[in-house]
Structures are given as C-alpha cells and as structure tokens.
Design a protein around this motif. Structure first.
Motif, short mmCIF file in Angstrom:
data_model
loop_
_atom_site.label_atom_id
_atom_site.label_comp_id
_atom_site.label_asym_id
_atom_site.label_seq_id
_atom_site.Cartn_x
_atom_site.Cartn_y
_atom_site.Cartn_z
N ILE A 3 30.43 19.28 9.25
CA ILE A 3 30.65 20.74 9.17
C ILE A 3 32.10 21.06 9.51
O ILE A 3 32.74 21.91 8.86
CB ILE A 3 29.69 21.48 10.12
CG1 ILE A 3 28.25 21.33 9.62
CG2 ILE A 3 30.06 22.97 10.22
CD1 ILE A 3 27.21 21.79 10.62
N GLY A 4 32.63 20.40 10.54
CA GLY A 4 34.03 20.62 10.91
C GLY A 4 34.98 20.23 9.80
O GLY A 4 35.99 20.90 9.57
N ILE A 53 34.34 20.25 6.52
CA ILE A 53 34.25 21.27 5.45
C ILE A 53 34.95 22.55 5.87
O ILE A 53 35.74 23.14 5.09
CB ILE A 53 32.78 21.56 5.09
CG1 ILE A 53 32.09 20.30 4.56
CG2 ILE A 53 32.70 22.70 4.07
CD1 ILE A 53 32.71 19.73 3.31
N SER A 54 34.70 23.03 7.09
CA SER A 54 35.31 24.28 7.55
C SER A 54 36.83 24.15 7.67
O SER A 54 37.57 25.09 7.33
CB SER A 54 34.70 24.72 8.89
OG SER A 54 34.98 23.77 9.90
N SER A 55 37.30 22.98 8.11
CA SER A 55 38.75 22.76 8.21
C SER A 55 39.41 22.78 6.84
O SER A 55 40.47 23.40 6.66
CB SER A 55 39.04 21.43 8.92
OG SER A 55 38.60 21.44 10.24
N ILE A 84 34.51 26.74 14.59
CA ILE A 84 33.12 26.39 14.28
C ILE A 84 32.68 25.10 14.96
O ILE A 84 31.63 25.08 15.63
CB ILE A 84 32.91 26.32 12.74
CG1 ILE A 84 33.08 27.71 12.13
CG2 ILE A 84 31.53 25.74 12.40
CD1 ILE A 84 32.97 27.74 10.62
N PRO A 85 33.43 23.99 14.84
CA PRO A 85 32.98 22.77 15.53
C PRO A 85 32.91 22.89 17.04
O PRO A 85 32.02 22.30 17.68
CB PRO A 85 33.99 21.70 15.10
CG PRO A 85 35.15 22.44 14.54
CD PRO A 85 34.63 23.72 14.02
N ASN A 136 28.12 17.79 13.05
CA ASN A 136 29.25 18.63 13.44
C ASN A 136 30.56 18.11 12.85
O ASN A 136 31.44 18.90 12.48
CB ASN A 136 29.35 18.72 14.96
CG ASN A 136 30.19 19.90 15.42
OD1 ASN A 136 30.58 20.75 14.61
ND2 ASN A 136 30.47 19.98 16.70
N SER A 168 40.49 26.30 12.51
CA SER A 168 39.74 25.09 12.13
C SER A 168 38.85 24.59 13.25
O SER A 168 37.82 23.96 13.00
CB SER A 168 40.71 23.98 11.72
OG SER A 168 41.48 24.35 10.60
N THR A 222 39.95 16.33 14.86
CA THR A 222 39.07 17.38 15.38
C THR A 222 37.79 16.83 16.01
O THR A 222 37.47 17.13 17.17
CB THR A 222 38.74 18.41 14.28
OG1 THR A 222 39.95 19.09 13.90
CG2 THR A 222 37.74 19.44 14.78
N MET A 251 38.37 24.32 4.20
CA MET A 251 38.35 25.71 3.70
C MET A 251 39.46 26.54 4.35
O MET A 251 40.17 27.29 3.67
CB MET A 251 36.98 26.34 3.96
CG MET A 251 35.85 25.75 3.12
SD MET A 251 34.23 26.43 3.55
CE MET A 251 34.47 28.15 3.12
N VAL A 252 39.60 26.41 5.67
CA VAL A 252 40.64 27.17 6.38
C VAL A 252 42.02 26.75 5.90
O VAL A 252 42.90 27.60 5.65
CB VAL A 252 40.50 26.96 7.90
CG1 VAL A 252 41.73 27.52 8.63
CG2 VAL A 252 39.25 27.63 8.42
#
Length: 433
Positions: A400-401, A403-405, A379-380, A397, A376, A249, A407-408
């Motif tokens: 953050i990417g 962590i968000s990935s 957000i990034p 980023n 995923s 990502t 979670m998803v």
C-alpha cells in the motif's frame, strides 16, 4: 569520447591504468605498514580472533588493490554505456557473494579467514571478467605501454583531489567505526555494521540508476549542451530521491520488525542507527547527480576540498562528542546534520565554479522533495500505528505504501516533461515485448 578522439582516448586509458597501478601500490604499502601498526596497537579485538582478523585485514588490502586497478576498465564499460553487461556482471558478483554465505556454512574452518579469502577470490574473478570483456570489445582498452608524463600529471591533479575526497570519506566512515570501537567496544561496531549493511543494500539501487545517468551528463557537458545537462541533473536528482524514498519507507517504519526477522536478537541501538543512516542516505541521494557536473568540468579542487573538510569534520567532531561523554548515537545525528550542510556547500561551490543555477535547483528540485516525502509517509505510518505488526501486515502495508508513494510522486513530484519521459519509456518497453 565526447569529442570522438579515439587516439586520445587510448592514451588516456593506458596512462589511467598506469596511474591506478601506482596508486594501488602506494595504498598497499601504506596499509601494510601504518595500517597494520594501528591494528596491532589501537583496535579492541578479542584475543582469540586476532589471528583471523589479521587474515581478513591482509585479504581486504589485496581486494582494495584489485578494486583500484580495475577502475579504468569499469569506467570504460560505463563510458561506452554497456549497461546490460554491467548489470550481468553485477548479478554474477551478487550470486558469488551468496555462494560465500553457503560455503561459510559447510567449510569447517575459521569463518572470518574463509570469508576474507573468498571475498578476495571474488574480487580477482570479477577483475578478470571486466578486463577480458573490455579488451575484446573496446579498442582503447588493449594495453600497450605508454608513459605520457604530462597526461599523468593532469590525471594526478584530477585524481589527487578525488583521492583526497575519498580518503576523507573513508576516514569519516571507517575512522568513526574505529572511534566507536575505542570508546564503546566491538558490540556497537556490530550494531553499526548492520545498519550500514542495510544502507548499502538499499543504496545499490540508486547507485545503479546513477551509473546509467552519469555518462549522459558528462557527454552533454563535453558537447556544450548545458541546458540538456541541467535537465538531466535536475530530473535524476528527483528520481534518485523518489526511488530511495519508495524503497526506504517500509524499512524506516518497520525497522525493528525487519531486524528481528533477520537477526532474532537485535543489538542495542541498532534500530536507531539504521533509521538515522537511512535518513542521511535520503538527504544525500538527492544531490549525488550534481557531483557529475563538477567531475565533467574538471574544476574539482574547490569542490573536493569543501566536501573533504565536511568528511573530516565528521571524524573530528565525533571524537570531540565522545570525549565529552556524548552517547554512541550522537555521531549518526551529526552525520544527518552534516549531510544537510553538505547540500548547500556543494550548490554554492558549483554556482561559483560552473555557473550552476543554484536558486532554480533549490526551489524547483530540493524544496518540493520535502512535502512529497511527508505525504508519501502518511498512509503507511497510519496503518502501522493502528494495526498489529505481523508479517502479513508488513507485506500489505509495504504494498500500500508503494502504491500511495507512486501516486503522490506522480501527482506532486514530477513536472510535465518528466511524466512524458517516463510514460514514453514504459510504452516503449511494453511494445518491445
């Protein structure tokens, strides 16, 4: 090994060593005759570097020979699930390759020749390490001359189709590289080499993951535990894709920035090449585990024939595209398209030859990967679009990417059994500490 037959295991290993030596010798003869003729007569190599290119070619041929004859020993470590020692040896190999980078700076000689010789030396050192470890730890690896012609025939039937697939794969990769060299020149070869280097570095993480899973899939098939095997294949398909998604990502989003940091001057089309090879890698990573079913069953003819046709199509269609004047990046778009075609071809053949639950695999494994990947990236991509690209924003980023990935993937990408398995693994690691 799955049937605990130690005598049969030793016979298989000894004859596998014999077979690989034979394959290695034939390969060297072919490359040092036909291959050498091709280097002299077809490739566009600057005259001042031709002598060095020949040194690299000969060293590469010898390195390939060492790699071929090392295969049974590497397989013995993986089959015995000694992943710890496999990881240690991999670390040693990486450290030695980093040492090459340092030596290239301080040795006052042609860098290409030094690189070729040092790479060959590493291949030999790693072969000695693998051999010594296997001989000391696995009884079946203590070589004693044996020549079982029937067993050799079975191996060559199996490995012959595998070799056909490997040659076709090599033609689709190195053959395309040659076509780029012939039609567009060495500058675009350099751009493609950089893209492939990025792809290889990221793919090594998934390759190590599959190295750990592969023996379990094969043993489950040998023991007749087909439901457990399918569970392993389905879960490893998802996890290998998700692992690669998390890693790729930030590279996909910040490709140009990363390449500028690394290279300073980025070759033309290098950014596009890198993004397309990573996209192809994402697609292919999800179906790598199902190939283990094919190998475990031994029913490889139809499977290898089909994927070999796809690999050959990549080379032939690339030649046709370049011949009619299509741009250099058209082969990368073709590779992405063929990766998607290859997914469905593999699943259909496995359903025909091994009663593989194709519908379940496509609906419960492959289809959910698309929305998970899309979510995923949201957000990034937004952060990238609305912030200035600096080293700090790249790091933030990426975090953050990540962590968000995660979670998803956890919420939408895993089922209850997979979540329980991961939770138990993490819990056991924590308690061990």
């Amino acid at each position: 090994m799955g049937k605990n037959n130690s005598t049969g295991l030793r016979d298989v290993f000894v004859n596998a060593v014999n077979a690989h030596y034979l394959i290695g010798i034939i390969t060297v003869i072919g490359l040092e005759t036909v291959g050498l003729w091709f280097v002299y007569n077809k490739l566009n190599i600057p005259a001042q570097q031709f002598h060095a290119a020949l040194w690299v070619f000969h060293c590469s041929v010898l390195s390939l020979f060492v790699s071929i004859i090392s295969t049974p020993y590497n397989a013995a470590i993986i089959a015995n699930e000694r992943m710890g020692i496999y990881a240690y040896f991999s670390i040693i190999e990486v450290v030695l390759k980093l040492l090459i980078v340092y030596l290239l700076v301080i040795i006052p000689y042609n860098k290409l020749i030094v690189f070729g010789l040092l790479s060959l030396a590493i291949s030999v050192v790693m072969r000695v390490l693998y051999n010594v470890y296997c001989i000391r730890n696995f009884a079946e690896c203590r070589y004693k001359w044996s020549w079982d012609i029937q067993l050799i025939k079975k191996m060559f039937f199996f490995s012959g189709w595998m070799l056909f697939g490997c040659i076709s794969d090599m033609l689709s990769k190195q053959g395309v590289n040659v076509l780029i060299n012939i039609f567009f020149g060495p500058v675009f070869n350099a751009a493609r080499a950089i893209a492939v280097q990025v792809q290889t570095a990221i793919n090594s993480f998934v390759a190590n993951f599959m190295t750990a899973v592969r023996p379990q899939i094969i043993k489950s098939y040998s023991a007749g535990e087909y439901q457990h095997m399918y569970r392993l294949v389905f879960s490893s398909s998802k996890l290998s894709f998700y692992l690669l998604l998390v890693l790729t990502t930030p590279v996909l989003i910040y490709t140009e920035f990363i390449l500028q940091l690394w290279l300073k001057t980025v070759p033309e089309y290098c950014v596009l090449f890198t993004r397309l090879v990573l996209l192809e890698l994402l697609i292919s990573s999800a179906y790598v585990p199902i190939a283990q079913i094919n190998q475990a069953s031994g029913k490889i003819r139809n499977y290898q024939m089909a994927i070999s046709i796809i690999f050959l199509a990549s080379f032939i269609l690339t030649y046709a595209l370049y011949k009619i004047g299509m741009p250099v990046y058209s082969t990368f778009i073709l590779s992405v398209a063929l990766a998607i075609v290859g997914l469905f071809v593999r699943v259909i053949i496995l359903k025909h030859d091994n009663a593989f639950p194709a519908s379940t695999y496509l609906l419960k494994v492959m289809l959910p990967l698309i929305p998970v990947a899309g979510l995923s990236l949201v957000i990034p991509v937004l952060i990238y679009k609305y912030t200035e690209t600096t080293f700090l924003t790249f790091l933030l980023n990426s975090f953050i990417g990540f962590i968000s990935s995660i979670m998803v993937i956890w919420i939408f990408g895993l089922d209850r059994v997979e979540k329980k398995f991961i939770t138990e693994k993490i819990s056991s690691r924590i308690h061990k500490k």
